[in-house]
Design a protein around this motif. Sequence first.
Motif, PDB file in Angstrom:
ATOM      1  N   UNK A  89      13.618  14.360  11.024  1.00  0.00           N
ATOM      2  CA  UNK A  89      14.358  15.518  11.529  1.00  0.00           C
ATOM      3  C   UNK A  89      15.018  15.214  12.878  1.00  0.00           C
ATOM      4  N   UNK A  90      14.306  14.527  13.750  1.00  0.00           N
ATOM      5  CA  UNK A  90      14.873  14.179  15.061  1.00  0.00           C
ATOM      6  C   UNK A  90      16.053  13.221  14.914  1.00  0.00           C
ATOM      7  N   UNK A  91      15.938  12.292  13.972  1.00  0.00           N
ATOM      8  CA  UNK A  91      17.046  11.368  13.722  1.00  0.00           C
ATOM      9  C   UNK A  91      18.288  12.133  13.275  1.00  0.00           C
ATOM     10  N   UNK A  92      18.103  13.094  12.362  1.00  0.00           N
ATOM     11  CA  UNK A  92      19.244  13.871  11.868  1.00  0.00           C
ATOM     12  C   UNK A  92      19.828  14.756  12.967  1.00  0.00           C
ATOM     13  N   UNK A  93      18.963  15.283  13.837  1.00  0.00           N
ATOM     14  CA  UNK A  93      19.454  16.098  14.956  1.00  0.00           C
ATOM     15  C   UNK A  93      20.294  15.236  15.891  1.00  0.00           C
ATOM     16  N   UNK A  94      19.828  14.015  16.176  1.00  0.00           N
ATOM     17  CA  UNK A  94      20.596  13.099  17.026  1.00  0.00           C
ATOM     18  C   UNK A  94      21.963  12.815  16.409  1.00  0.00           C
ATOM     19  N   UNK A  95      21.990  12.595  15.100  1.00  0.00           N
ATOM     20  CA  UNK A  95      23.255  12.309  14.418  1.00  0.00           C
ATOM     21  C   UNK A  95      24.193  13.520  14.506  1.00  0.00           C
ATOM     22  N   UNK A  96      23.652  14.707  14.268  1.00  0.00           N
ATOM     23  CA  UNK A  96      24.450  15.932  14.319  1.00  0.00           C
ATOM     24  C   UNK A  96      25.021  16.154  15.715  1.00  0.00           C
ATOM     25  N   UNK A  97      24.173  16.040  16.730  1.00  0.00           N
ATOM     26  CA  UNK A  97      24.621  16.257  18.105  1.00  0.00           C
ATOM     27  C   UNK A  97      25.654  15.217  18.527  1.00  0.00           C
ATOM     28  N   UNK A  98      25.430  13.958  18.133  1.00  0.00           N
ATOM     29  CA  UNK A  98      26.358  12.893  18.493  1.00  0.00           C
ATOM     30  C   UNK A  98      27.742  13.117  17.922  1.00  0.00           C
ATOM     31  N   UNK A  99      27.806  13.522  16.659  1.00  0.00           N
ATOM     32  CA  UNK A  99      29.103  13.753  16.016  1.00  0.00           C
ATOM     33  C   UNK A  99      29.783  14.992  16.599  1.00  0.00           C
ATOM     34  N   UNK A 100      29.019  16.056  16.850  1.00  0.00           N
ATOM     35  CA  UNK A 100      29.599  17.274  17.429  1.00  0.00           C
ATOM     36  C   UNK A 100      30.179  17.017  18.826  1.00  0.00           C
ATOM     37  N   UNK A 101      29.431  16.277  19.657  1.00  0.00           N
ATOM     38  CA  UNK A 101      29.919  15.952  21.001  1.00  0.00           C
ATOM     39  C   UNK A 101      31.168  15.081  20.920  1.00  0.00           C
ATOM     40  N   UNK A 102      31.204  14.152  19.956  1.00  0.00           N
ATOM     41  CA  UNK A 102      32.364  13.277  19.782  1.00  0.00           C
ATOM     42  C   UNK A 102      33.602  14.073  19.391  1.00  0.00           C
ATOM     43  N   UNK A 103      33.451  14.994  18.449  1.00  0.00           N
ATOM     44  CA  UNK A 103      34.587  15.813  18.008  1.00  0.00           C
ATOM     45  C   UNK A 103      35.097  16.673  19.158  1.00  0.00           C
ATOM     46  N   UNK A 104      34.175  17.267  19.915  1.00  0.00           N
ATOM     47  CA  UNK A 104      34.566  18.093  21.061  1.00  0.00           C
ATOM     48  C   UNK A 104      35.310  17.250  22.100  1.00  0.00           C
ATOM     49  N   UNK A 105      34.807  16.042  22.367  1.00  0.00           N
ATOM     50  CA  UNK A 105      35.445  15.165  23.354  1.00  0.00           C
ATOM     51  C   UNK A 105      36.838  14.741  22.893  1.00  0.00           C
ATOM     52  N   UNK A 106      36.982  14.421  21.613  1.00  0.00           N
ATOM     53  CA  UNK A 106      38.292  14.024  21.085  1.00  0.00           C
ATOM     54  C   UNK A 106      39.304  15.149  21.282  1.00  0.00           C
ATOM     55  N   UNK A 107      38.898  16.371  20.983  1.00  0.00           N
ATOM     56  CA  UNK A 107      39.802  17.523  21.151  1.00  0.00           C
ATOM     57  C   UNK A 107      40.191  17.712  22.614  1.00  0.00           C
ATOM     58  N   UNK A 108      39.202  17.591  23.527  1.00  0.00           N
ATOM     59  CA  UNK A 108      39.477  17.787  24.956  1.00  0.00           C
ATOM     60  C   UNK A 108      40.421  16.706  25.472  1.00  0.00           C
TER      61      UNK A 108
END
Length: 320
Positions: A89-108
Amino acid sequence: MKSLIGDKKFYRMVLIVCIPIVIQNGFTNLASLLDNIMIGQLGTLSMSGVSISNQLFQVFNVSVFGAMSGAGIFLAQFYGRGNRDGVHNCFRIKMLLGILISILAICIFKVLGPSLISLYLNDDPTDSLTTLNFGKQYMDVMLIGLIPFAITQVYSSSLRETVIAVIVNFCINYILIFGHFGFPKLGVIGAAIGTVISRVVEMGINVAAGYNNKYLRDAMRLDKISGDIFKNVVKRGIPLLCNEILWSISIALISQCYSTRGLEAVAAINITTTVTNFFMIICYAMGNSISIIVGQRLGAGEIEYAKDYDLKMVFMNFMM
């Protein structure tokens, strides 16, 4: 004083965890140093444009590290108590957070990138415009590598994979920046392409290694994330994430203050920071080692051992 000094077994355990992280961080900083040396051959304006973009990307990088660290603390504890579902579960949370932060950064960066770069340009208008173009060209290509970078951090790449990424980055940069072996001379764009390709290669190796590891292969399945674990990770990890974001923004603002002295100051500070980072490698590695070792002891329910190890490792880091 005895409570601050460990025995041979303690220091052997710490070094086993710490040394691979030191070497990995060493190669990462070496890649950054080589990049600066090669880009510096193109002139001050090119180096300034790249260094400004990298300063902005550092906010993203540190945000990803903060997100990984929050979930990583729980992952170490679940591992310490042998809880596979918790680790997955922690691994999947890390993956989810990493991708979400990346998408947000790309947009900014896509929308506000030129405006953010312009905050650092207080020199001659012609030089500032040239530097802005270099910075924007570099940033546009680097955006492609943000998601691979985040995924790589999720897998916590090993020494072998980091070495391969450094070699790929150096070779492609050498070819594309200066136009060797019949390739076009791309300058700062070539530097960005080399970095992005090295990140994609590193990510590919990590994913392949994950599939060969039964523990990670099970974690990589697209199963649901436990709501309770997700709430705990977010609750405990948000302060850490906010701390990392605020720290990285403060460093970016300090660099912006230096930029008021001209583009030469931007380039000089970039060089100095890259060299200085070599002296921080051990401190960063010890910080990561403390979270791993103490986290596992906490997960195993060995509270007194965790307190004892924490105190000894903080003192060891201070002495180093």
